[in-house]
Write a protein that holds these residues in place. Structure first.
Motif, PDB file in Angstrom:
ATOM      1  N   CYS A 240      16.990 -32.150 -40.516  1.00  0.00           N
ATOM      2  CA  CYS A 240      17.772 -31.171 -39.740  1.00  0.00           C
ATOM      3  C   CYS A 240      16.952 -29.917 -39.466  1.00  0.00           C
ATOM      4  N   CYS A 241      16.201 -29.461 -40.455  1.00  0.00           N
ATOM      5  CA  CYS A 241      15.334 -28.285 -40.267  1.00  0.00           C
ATOM      6  C   CYS A 241      14.258 -28.579 -39.228  1.00  0.00           C
ATOM      7  N   ASP A 242      13.609 -29.740 -39.337  1.00  0.00           N
ATOM      8  CA  ASP A 242      12.580 -30.096 -38.363  1.00  0.00           C
ATOM      9  C   ASP A 242      13.166 -30.198 -36.960  1.00  0.00           C
ATOM     10  N   LEU A 243      14.356 -30.750 -36.840  1.00  0.00           N
ATOM     11  CA  LEU A 243      15.006 -30.853 -35.533  1.00  0.00           C
ATOM     12  C   LEU A 243      15.307 -29.461 -34.973  1.00  0.00           C
ATOM     13  N   LEU A 244      15.792 -28.572 -35.813  1.00  0.00           N
ATOM     14  CA  LEU A 244      16.072 -27.202 -35.379  1.00  0.00           C
ATOM     15  C   LEU A 244      14.799 -26.512 -34.885  1.00  0.00           C
ATOM     16  N   PHE A 245      13.710 -26.644 -35.638  1.00  0.00           N
ATOM     17  CA  PHE A 245      12.449 -26.041 -35.195  1.00  0.00           C
ATOM     18  C   PHE A 245      11.994 -26.666 -33.875  1.00  0.00           C
ATOM     19  N   SER A 246      12.150 -27.965 -33.735  1.00  0.00           N
ATOM     20  CA  SER A 246      11.776 -28.639 -32.494  1.00  0.00           C
ATOM     21  C   SER A 246      12.551 -28.066 -31.309  1.00  0.00           C
ATOM     22  N   VAL A 247      13.833 -27.878 -31.487  1.00  0.00           N
ATOM     23  CA  VAL A 247      14.665 -27.318 -30.416  1.00  0.00           C
ATOM     24  C   VAL A 247      14.217 -25.890 -30.084  1.00  0.00           C
ATOM     25  N   MET A 248      13.934 -25.091 -31.103  1.00  0.00           N
ATOM     26  CA  MET A 248      13.480 -23.718 -30.846  1.00  0.00           C
ATOM     27  C   MET A 248      12.139 -23.716 -30.109  1.00  0.00           C
ATOM     28  N   PHE A 249      11.241 -24.633 -30.469  1.00  0.00           N
ATOM     29  CA  PHE A 249       9.959 -24.731 -29.769  1.00  0.00           C
ATOM     30  C   PHE A 249      10.185 -25.086 -28.299  1.00  0.00           C
ATOM     31  N   ILE A 250      11.083 -26.028 -28.050  1.00  0.00           N
ATOM     32  CA  ILE A 250      11.361 -26.443 -26.674  1.00  0.00           C
ATOM     33  C   ILE A 250      11.999 -25.298 -25.886  1.00  0.00           C
ATOM     34  N   VAL A 251      12.924 -24.574 -26.495  1.00  0.00           N
ATOM     35  CA  VAL A 251      13.546 -23.418 -25.829  1.00  0.00           C
ATOM     36  C   VAL A 251      12.475 -22.404 -25.448  1.00  0.00           C
ATOM     37  N   TRP A 252      11.559 -22.122 -26.370  1.00  0.00           N
ATOM     38  CA  TRP A 252      10.503 -21.159 -26.076  1.00  0.00           C
ATOM     39  C   TRP A 252       9.613 -21.657 -24.938  1.00  0.00           C
ATOM     40  N   LEU A 253       9.268 -22.945 -24.977  1.00  0.00           N
ATOM     41  CA  LEU A 253       8.445 -23.505 -23.900  1.00  0.00           C
ATOM     42  C   LEU A 253       9.137 -23.376 -22.550  1.00  0.00           C
TER      43      LEU A 253
END
Length: 138
Positions: free
Chosen positions: A116-129
């Motif tokens: 869940c933490c890795d998924l959250l970070f992935s989503v934040m990375f995509i939002v930033w991109l």
């Protein structure tokens, strides 16, 4: 004469802190996969114990390398879109693996939570991109 490349704006403050949190998360992940730690805690967490030290060291080193990359971006404030895109893909993939192996009964609940933490970070990375891409188009 060639034109100078357009300087990149610094990384947004919210994303810098995301990178810092991700770096810390990865350092703990690297430590937890290092064989001396992994073998001493695997039974307690219900993790597989028949994992080769080579595999664990490879996993720990890659987690640490990515963590150092996140820390580097946090310190330097320079956007590296390709690195963040690759990191988002890696974080999403590892989350997917954690979820699949948790739901098949091969990994314990802690794996699901880490996923869940890795998924959250992935989503934040995509939002930033996406935010960065939108700013570059204007």
């Amino acid at each position: 004469m060639t034109a100078s490349p357009k300087p990149h704006p610094p990384i947004a403050p919210w994303f810098r802190y995301c990178l810092l949190l991700t770096a810390i998360f990865n350092v703990f992940g690297a430590i937890s996969f290092a064989p001396p730690v992994y073998y001493s805690t695997a039974d307690s967490f219900g993790l597989p114990t028949n994992v080769s030290p080579f595999s664990l060291w490879v996993i720990a080193s890659w987690i640490l390398i990515f963590g150092l990359g996140y820390a580097w971006l946090f310190i330097n404030r320079t956007p590296e879109n390709l690195f963040i895109a690759a990191a988002a893909a890696c974080k999403f993939t590892i989350a997917l693996f954690f979820f699949i192996f948790y739901f098949t009964g091969d990994l314990p609940l802690i794996s699901f939570l880490v996923g869940c933490c890795d998924l959250l970070f992935s989503v934040m990375f995509i939002v930033w991109l996406l935010q960065t891409n939108n700013k570059n188009e204007h």
